[in-house]
Design an enzyme around this catalytic site. Structure first.
Site, mmCIF file in Angstrom:
data_model
loop_
_atom_site.group_PDB
_atom_site.id
_atom_site.type_symbol
_atom_site.label_atom_id
_atom_site.label_comp_id
_atom_site.label_asym_id
_atom_site.label_seq_id
_atom_site.Cartn_x
_atom_site.Cartn_y
_atom_site.Cartn_z
ATOM 1 C CE LYS A 22 -1.800 1.632 4.061
ATOM 2 N NZ LYS A 22 -1.533 3.064 4.264
ATOM 3 C CG ASN A 23 2.528 2.601 3.532
ATOM 4 O OD1 ASN A 23 1.343 2.877 3.352
ATOM 5 N ND2 ASN A 23 3.061 2.429 4.737
HETATM 6 C C1 UD1 Z 1 4.316 6.734 6.367
HETATM 7 C C2 UD1 Z 1 3.433 5.540 6.183
HETATM 8 C C3 UD1 Z 1 2.922 5.034 7.527
HETATM 9 C C4 UD1 Z 1 4.091 4.778 8.475
HETATM 10 C C5 UD1 Z 1 4.991 6.002 8.552
HETATM 11 C C6 UD1 Z 1 6.250 5.751 9.374
HETATM 12 C C7 UD1 Z 1 2.413 5.888 4.016
HETATM 13 C C8 UD1 Z 1 1.191 6.196 3.230
HETATM 14 N N1 UD1 Z 1 2.295 5.906 5.347
HETATM 15 O O1 UD1 Z 1 3.507 7.767 6.936
HETATM 16 O O2 UD1 Z 1 2.187 3.838 7.304
HETATM 17 O O3 UD1 Z 1 3.581 4.522 9.764
HETATM 18 O O4 UD1 Z 1 5.402 6.399 7.222
HETATM 19 O O5 UD1 Z 1 6.962 4.693 8.849
HETATM 20 O O6 UD1 Z 1 3.450 5.574 3.476
HETATM 21 N N2 UD1 Z 1 6.615 14.332 10.719
HETATM 22 C C9 UD1 Z 1 6.847 15.651 11.016
HETATM 23 N N3 UD1 Z 1 6.601 16.578 10.041
HETATM 24 C C10 UD1 Z 1 6.144 16.236 8.797
HETATM 25 C C11 UD1 Z 1 5.932 14.886 8.510
HETATM 26 C C12 UD1 Z 1 6.179 13.940 9.489
HETATM 27 O O7 UD1 Z 1 7.275 15.995 12.120
HETATM 28 O O8 UD1 Z 1 5.951 17.129 7.960
HETATM 29 C C13 UD1 Z 1 6.861 13.311 11.758
HETATM 30 C C14 UD1 Z 1 5.644 12.440 12.033
HETATM 31 O O9 UD1 Z 1 4.754 13.067 12.967
HETATM 32 C C15 UD1 Z 1 6.278 11.183 12.585
HETATM 33 C C16 UD1 Z 1 7.571 11.083 11.781
HETATM 34 O O10 UD1 Z 1 7.803 12.397 11.258
HETATM 35 O O11 UD1 Z 1 6.603 11.362 13.944
HETATM 36 C C17 UD1 Z 1 7.522 10.086 10.646
HETATM 37 O O12 UD1 Z 1 6.355 10.337 9.860
HETATM 38 P P1 UD1 Z 1 6.329 10.076 8.305
HETATM 39 O O13 UD1 Z 1 7.485 9.214 7.942
HETATM 40 O O14 UD1 Z 1 6.169 11.361 7.582
HETATM 41 O O15 UD1 Z 1 4.997 9.248 8.139
HETATM 42 P P2 UD1 Z 1 4.014 9.265 6.914
HETATM 43 O O16 UD1 Z 1 4.765 9.516 5.647
HETATM 44 O O17 UD1 Z 1 2.827 10.114 7.225
#
Ligand code: UD1
Length: 420
Positions: A22-23
């Site tokens: 999915k991801n």
């Molecule tokens: C993706 C995955 C999700 C997985 C996550 C971590 C998809 C669709 N989803 O989510 O299933 O659980 O990676 O492996 O691929 N953060 C910030 N600022 C931002 C963005 C993120 O501080 O702008 C933080 C988040 O709150 C979190 C960390 O960074 O603590 C990692 O998040 P991120 O890797 O961005 O997760 P997603 O891409 O949303």
């Protein structure tokens, strides 16, 4: 709302073939916006989230068709640049259209996704990435409005307080493909799904080096073309089924998986006393009695994935002794612990740490799913508990697992979907 009735206490036995991740599929579908030509994506799982992404692309004027597991997307010459709240609120990953739209059209209007059950989930790093490429970003009426005459290459560090961001790395990489000049992303997420997205972009004609490492270099090109692509298998689905086999003391062969993407997970299974034999692109998982206690801490790849934390917490709830599970990526990702306790588990949660005192068996109960992976953990607990467990609100589960009841049913599980 649909619910599952799980008749637990039967070992899972048999063979299962993993679907594409999915991801990986979600950003790859969004990346189809980068070219007017047709892209063909194979082995796409039928998930709610995939349906939502396809509806989003259609709402932006793309031609979308699906035949079995093959999806065709043709974004055409002038896709619309707005991702409306009605769709974005259903799925956070809708933000993946931001990078492609800014990169190709120089304008994107994407609704802010809002919070979700596993924490605040900010988007600051996504905005940092596209701003570094020269976009001007403003937020109005709940929408991110990003404009750039033409994105230009830059060096940007995307590491946040909890480590790199998968989504922000993907968005910046997609926008950079059509930028003028070279982009260097430091502190990039190393997840296999990011590397797979890069594989797709390269097939479209992009020039990317280092995807899957902390430093990614993208040399901008003037145009990308359509292509055919098969995304990588879903390591989270594979991990979930492996835990199901372990918890039911069964034996399951999983085909079409990449054991190399599951290093930290296989290590934890082995520490827990679960037998795992890998051979090429398949593996056999056998549960051997009660698991051993083990300490798990989630971390960015290649660490232990947060998306398997809930399932492992369920496994360790049956462990011999006390385990400590630390969630380092998302706040509030222990909603499943209280539900597992209703099934007889003994888990104490304190902030981002769960102390799991193993019990010899779980009891059936009526439980409520709170998010996608928590739902999976409750289904696994239901499979291990002898008797009738009801898991309510399984729409979360349908977002990320393709007809889990049928898949596990083919391995001997008895799970009924009750509609309504
Ligand atoms: C993706 C995955 C999700 C997985 C996550 C971590 C998809 C669709 N989803 O989510 O299933 O659980 O990676 O492996 O691929 N953060 C910030 N600022 C931002 C963005 C993120 O501080 O702008 C933080 C988040 O709150 C979190 C960390 O960074 O603590 C990692 O998040 P991120 O890797 O961005 O997760 P997603 O891409 O949303």
């Amino acid at each position: 709302m649909d619910r599952f009735v799980v008749h637990g206490g039967r070992p899972l036995e048999g063979t299962l073939t993993a679907m594409s991740a999915k991801n990986a599929v979600l950003p790859i579908l969004a990346a189809c916006l980068l070219t007017p030509e047709e892209c063909v994506i194979e082995n796409v799982p039928m998930l709610e989230d995939v349906g939502t992404m396809l509806r989003l692309l259609e709402s932006m004027g793309a031609g979308v068709s699906r035949s079995g597991r093959t999806v065709r997307v043709r974004a055409g010459e002038e896709p619309c640049c707005e991702a409306h709240y009605d769709i974005v609120r259903k799925m956070r990953a809708s933000y993946y259209v931001l990078g492609p739209l800014v990169g190709r059209l120089g304008h994107a209007r994407v609704s802010l996704p809002g919070g979700c059950a596993i924490g605040a989930r900010p988007v600051d790093l996504h905005l940092k990435g596209i701003e570094a490429l020269g976009a001007e970003v403003s937020i109005d009426h709940g929408y991110i409005d990003a404009r750039a005459r033409r994105v230009r290459g830059a060096t940007v560090t995307l590491e946040g307080p909890n480590g790199p961001s998968v989504g922000a790395t993907a968005n910046t990489m997609m926008a950079a493909c059509l930028a003028k000049g070279e982009t260097v992303i430091r502190g990039a997420a190393c997840e296999p799904e990011v590397a797979d997205l890069a594989g797709f972009l390269e097939r479209m004609g992009a020039a990317i080096e280092g995807a899957g490492t902390p430093t990614v270099r993208v040399k901008g090109v003037s145009r990308l073309r359509g292509c055919r692509y098969r995304p990588i298998p879903d390591r989270i689905e594979v991990g979930t089924v492996a835990v199901a086999a372990a918890m039911t003391k069964g034996k399951v062969e999983i085909r079409n998986c990449r054991p190399g993407h599951l290093g930290a997970v296989l290590e934890m299974l082995e520490q827990g006393g679960v037998e795992v034999k890998t051979r090429g692109r398949s593996m056999v998982v056998s549960g051997r009695g009660r698991p051993k206690a083990a300490n798990v801490s989630t971390a960015p790849y290649p660490g232990f994935p947060t998306d398997l934390q809930a399932q492992f917490t369920a496994l360790l709830s049956l462990g011999r002794g006390t385990s400590v599970v630390t969630e380092s990526i998302f706040e509030s990702r222990f909603m499943h612990a209280m539900e597992l306790n209703r099934m007889g588990a003994n888990i104490e949660v304190n902030g981002n740490v769960a102390v799991v005192h193993g019990v010899s068996r779980l009891r059936p109960a009526q439980v409520m799913a709170s998010d996608l992976r928590a739902s999976a953990a409750l289904v696994l607990a239901g499979l291990a508990a002898r008797g009738r467990t009801e898991v309510l609100r399984i729409y979360h589960l349908d977002r990320g697992y393709e007809r889990l009841e049928e898949k596990l049913g083919r391995l001997g599980a008895r799970i009924e979907r009750v509609r309504g």
